[in-house]
Each structure stands twice: as C-alpha cells, then as structure tokens.
Design an enzyme around this catalytic site. Structure first.
Site, PDB file in Angstrom:
ATOM      1  N   HIS A   1      45.132  48.219  73.271  1.00  0.00           N
ATOM      2  CA  HIS A   1      44.648  48.469  74.634  1.00  0.00           C
ATOM      3  C   HIS A   1      45.513  47.789  75.714  1.00  0.00           C
ATOM      4  O   HIS A   1      46.124  48.444  76.552  1.00  0.00           O
ATOM      5  CB  HIS A   1      43.223  47.934  74.801  1.00  0.00           C
ATOM      6  CG  HIS A   1      42.221  48.509  73.865  1.00  0.00           C
ATOM      7  ND1 HIS A   1      41.845  49.825  73.891  1.00  0.00           N
ATOM      8  CD2 HIS A   1      41.484  47.930  72.878  1.00  0.00           C
ATOM      9  CE1 HIS A   1      40.919  50.046  72.974  1.00  0.00           C
ATOM     10  NE2 HIS A   1      40.679  48.911  72.345  1.00  0.00           N
TER      11      HIS A   1
HETATM   12  C1  BDR Z   1      39.362  45.820  76.341  1.00  0.00           C
HETATM   13  O1  BDR Z   1      38.280  44.971  75.980  1.00  0.00           O
HETATM   14  C2  BDR Z   1      38.753  43.813  75.383  1.00  0.00           C
HETATM   15  O2  BDR Z   1      37.979  43.505  74.254  1.00  0.00           O
HETATM   16  C3  BDR Z   1      40.210  44.030  75.064  1.00  0.00           C
HETATM   17  O3  BDR Z   1      40.920  42.814  75.185  1.00  0.00           O
HETATM   18  C4  BDR Z   1      40.626  45.033  76.099  1.00  0.00           C
HETATM   19  O4  BDR Z   1      41.015  44.405  77.297  1.00  0.00           O
HETATM   20  C5  BDR Z   1      39.247  47.103  75.539  1.00  0.00           C
HETATM   21  O5  BDR Z   1      38.034  47.754  75.849  1.00  0.00           O
END
Ligand code: BDR
Ligand code: CA
Length: 326
Positions: free
Chosen positions: A234
């Site tokens: 992500h």
């Molecule tokens: C986002 O949520 C967090 O858990 C990860 O680091 C990322 O920024 C993904 O939904």
C-alpha cells in the site's frame, strides 16, 4: 529540490515506503500519527527505520495521538503488536525532535514554496495543520496519499483503514483544494507480493533488504490468514507516485469522504460517472448534465487524481534496485 515530509504510522508497509523514499527524494522530516499502533510505538518505529536506512539526519517529529473525534483503532493483526512485526530492530539511539508534528508541517510548509506531503497514515496531523494555518493550502504543492478506495474497503466493506481511522480529518483534507494523488486500495491491491518476491529480496545482501524480507514475510502471512492472495504494498505506492508518477495511470475524479453513514463511515465516494467534470479530457461531456435538473446530483469538478492502474513489474524492479543501494 522539492522538500518532502512523510506523515506516517509505521507499520510494515510504512517502513518499506520510508526506505524507498529516502533514496530518491529530499525527505526533510518524518512526522508520525496514531494509526497502525499508538503514537509512542509508531514514533519509535520511525526512528528505528531511519537508523536501519542510515538516514538519522532526517528528523522524526511525534504527532497526534488520536483521531479528531473518535477513539483510535489499531491494526496489530496486520502489523504485529510492535507495529513492526517480523523484525526485531535495535532500540533507536536518537530521539524525536522537540515539538509537535502539526507545528513542524506548518513551519516547513510556510517556509518552502513547494512542499510535498506524502501521507501514509490517518490524516489527523495534516487536517489539524490545515485548520491551524489555512494559508498552507496555497503553500503545499501536492499531497500524495495512501488512502481510500474507488472500489471496496478493507476495515469495513466500504472503508479503507487510513480514512476510516479518522474520516473527519480526511474530509478536511479532501476539501482543502490542494492537489491530491490518491493511491487507494483499488491501486495498491495491484502490487501484491508473496513468497516469490520475498525470495528475490532475500538474495540482496544487506541489512535493510533482509529486514524488508522479514517484514514482508510477516505481512504476507497476516494477509493470507485474512484471505488475501499476498500482501499489497500500500504505502510504497504513494511514494512511487512522487518518484515515478508515470508508473501510474491516474484519472481525475471528484472524491468526498463519508463521515456519517452507519455502514459507510470512512468511505471515499469517487464520482466516475460518465461526464463527471474533470475526467479524462476526451471523455468530458456535460451536455447531458446541462439538460438535467440539478437535483440529480450533477457531477462536480474533480478534486483528486486517483490512481487506477500501476505497472506492477516495473514497481517491483524499482523496489529491488533501490534495496540493492543499501
Ligand atoms: C493502510 O493501512 C495501514 O494499515 C497501512 O500501513 C496502510 O497505510 C492500508 O489500508
Ligand atoms: Ca501506513
């Protein structure tokens, strides 16, 4: 050179995003925000990652310890109790800079004319900074964020974690009229990694790469336990959107954040209707809407460049090459 602040909540994928960013961008500070874990933990993790990356000259500034209105909801199931599951990094030798992340963002934003904010956690710090210093709107050149989704959510069917964690803050940021790149789940889900990719990273003979392999191993296992077919990178997507924007195809959309729905709190409602203002030039046609009554929720001017597809092979190659430089 453009100044960049990374506002984050490390977090496994935040850690990888930071290691990617510091080799390519002029990162002038890392600000932390409560999200994946408590503010204490994510701040310690940010310091650890910078030490791992040999970048202790970059200050870490501790930020908001809770969302604007709601209680925090952490994500230990994905990131481990420490927020850095799978890696046992030594305690940091440095401490955070004195002061608050919100003040730091304002100070840098008001002195640099071209600040880029990379937001890879909840938007609490950035929203608070915009509230305290509205002139920041004209100063910040770009917010590249990991957050939201054009399609499904991950914490709820409708909402992605960073936006869900503090939807009121996200709402302020999306309305701020600052150029935004959005790397939502619809995009980041295209950069899936699994054991094959971990195997490639394992062959890189340095400490940073080995830690990334450890983090990914934890992350892939956690993601697969929850039914995914690998782990989505992500946060690195929001960094890549700044380093190599042409790796990503963007579509202009009008995006708003739901802050009141029982089932949709934290949803990013993205207007992709044909004829929505600001979509690809060749698709812009308002003639129909010109004829229809305003009550039919006429599409509004786009406020976000939303990532819709990404070159996965090129992305992974770029990450590997970067890790080889440690
Ligand atoms: C986002 O949520 C967090 O858990 C990860 O680091 C990322 O920024 C993904 O939904
Ligand atoms: Ca994050």
């Amino acid at each position: 050179m453009t100044s960049v602040i990374i506002d984050c909540d490390p977090g496994l994928d935040d850690a990888i995003a930071i290691l990617l960013a510091i080799k390519h961008l002029n990162v002038v500070g890392i600000t932390t925000v409560s999200g994946n874990e408590s503010i204490e933990k994510v701040t310690t993790n940010a310091l650890k990652v910078l030490e791992l990356g040999g970048a202790t000259h970059i200050p870490v500034v501790r930020g908001s310890d809770r969302p604007l209105k709601r209680d925090p909801v952490y994500a230990p199931h994905f990131h481990g109790e420490s927020g850095m599951g799978g890696a046992d990094l030594p305690a940091p030798t440095k401490v955070p800079l004195e002061g608050h992340a919100v003040e730091f963002i304002i100070e840098v934003g008001m002195s640099a004319s071209d600040l880029v904010l990379i937001s890879i956690g909840p938007l609490t710090n950035i929203a608070t900074a915009l509230r305290k210093e509205p002139r920041l709107r004209e100063r910040v050149k770009l917010i590249s964020m990991m957050g939201g989704s054009v399609t499904n959510g991950n914490v709820t069917p409708a909402a992605e974690f960073n936006v869900y964690h503090d939807a009121e803050a996200a709402d302020i940021v999306f309305r701020a009229k600052i150029p935004i790149f959005m790397a939502g789940l619809n995009l980041t889900g295209q950069v899936l990694v699994g054991q094959k990719e971990i195997g490639v990273i394992r062959t890189i003979n340095n400490g940073a790469a080995q830690v990334v392999a450890d983090l990914l191993n934890f992350y892939v296992t956690a993601s697969e336990r929850l039914g995914a077919r690998g782990a989505s990178l992500h946060d690195p997507c929001a960094v890549m959107a700044v380093i190599e924007p042409d790796m990503i195809e963007f579509e202009s959309m009008h995006v708003v954040v739901e802050t009141s729905g029982d089932h949709t709190y934290g949803m990013t409602v993205c207007d992709r209707r044909a004829g929505a203002l600001g979509r690809r030039k060749d698709e812009r046609s308002n003639s129909v809407w010109d004829e229809i009554d305003d009550q039919l929720s006429r599409p509004k001017q786009a406020n976000v460049e939303v990532g819709v597809s990404i070159d996965r092979e090129r992305f992974f190659f770029f990450l590997v090459e970067t890790l080889q430089r440690y």
